[in-house]
Design an enzyme around this catalytic site. Sequence first.
Site, PDB file in Angstrom:
ATOM      1  NE  ARG A 403      -4.072   2.045   2.080  1.00  0.00           N
ATOM      2  CZ  ARG A 403      -4.078   3.339   2.393  1.00  0.00           C
ATOM      3  NH1 ARG A 403      -3.002   3.896   2.924  1.00  0.00           N
ATOM      4  NH2 ARG A 403      -5.149   4.076   2.160  1.00  0.00           N
ATOM      5  CB  CYS A 404       4.008   2.104   1.767  1.00  0.00           C
ATOM      6  SG  CYS A 404       3.557   1.878   3.497  1.00  0.00           S
TER       7      CYS A 404
END
Length: 414
Positions: A403-404
């Site tokens: 996600r980052c």
Amino acid sequence: MNKGLNVHSEIGALKKVCVHRPGMDLVNMKAEDFDRVWIHDAFYLDYAQKEHDQFTDLLRGAGAEVVYMEELLAETFDKVEGTRAEFMTKFMGESGISNAALRQAVVEKLDSIKDNKEFVLTAMGGLYVRDLEIPHVGGSLASLDGDELKGDDMVLFPMPASYFSRDPLAVVGKGATMNRMYWNQRNREVIFYETVLRNHPDYAGSPIWYDHNSEWHIEGGDILNINAKTLAIGISERTQTAAIDELAKNMFWGSDEAEIENIYAIKIPHGYAYMHLDTVCTQVDRDKFTVYPGIYQTLRAYRLTRGDSEGEVHIEELEGTLQHILELATGMDHITMIECGGGDPIEASREQWNDGSNTLAVAPGKVCVYERNVVTNDALYKAGVELLVAPSEELSRGRGGPRCMTMPFWREEI
């Protein structure tokens, strides 16, 4: 091809996602400068790029168009006159270079690069004294300062954390926040995305929900799209309560295009394992979230809604567990919490270090995870979640997960 922005959830089918492929920005620094440039290890660039390419191939295989920030910015400069000069003014304003001679040398070096993509990558990759032509002019101590510089002294810091596309902005609905970063070193990253969203023909006119020049810092890893009308935002080391207040006011009383009616502010501990809300909690299906059990100990949460008077925000403190709060936010009768490390405190601590809870949904019940988090991945699999497994020997050194590394630009509605 979808134009503009459209993100109303964390789990709608991913159709367009923005990333940055790491380059010299990831490795162009000495080990003793890691803290100054905000990175945590020495990377093997070839392998990091191979892993990133495999990661983006997984996203394409799941039906997503992958766009690269560096290419979008170069296209913006190619297509919209004056944007490169405007970008340079803002970029140098955030560069932290106080010496006038060094600053001018950096400007001249970057201005000499005609190819726009090469310009972008050089600006991200950093510059040393040896890369510059620095004038030696007498008349003041400040102008002579460069005489004592060594060739391997860093002048323009590289941007090694920029492969984490999640933090400088957050796409919410049809617009985006332009964030004020916790670390000043990372504030330059925001300018790259802001220039694209304000000027690129595919995105120009997208509403901006939060101003990068705000006094209060907030980062995209703390902002989760629960649904079209609801956000969850982490109160963390990186995101201040005053920033959430300001964003809430903008959402509730600003543009008519804003759709958000509820913001759930969830306080998480400060510390490396709790960098952002999405490092301890991400949605993987309509009724399932990953969670790092350490968040349970200090949980406090609030619901923000539009007040009765112009500009007023109503704030309500919430009681109950994280599970209960997520049930309120999602409107689901029951939320299943899938614990990092399968609930084992030792495994949870180990795998949280490599972002076991930081997943990226490409569709409801289908998520991208790091290969190395085997215990957490097994728990997800047993809970019925389909896994796209990304290699992570090098990428995980930066302390950020799938996600980052991504900023969705378009998701299908659910």
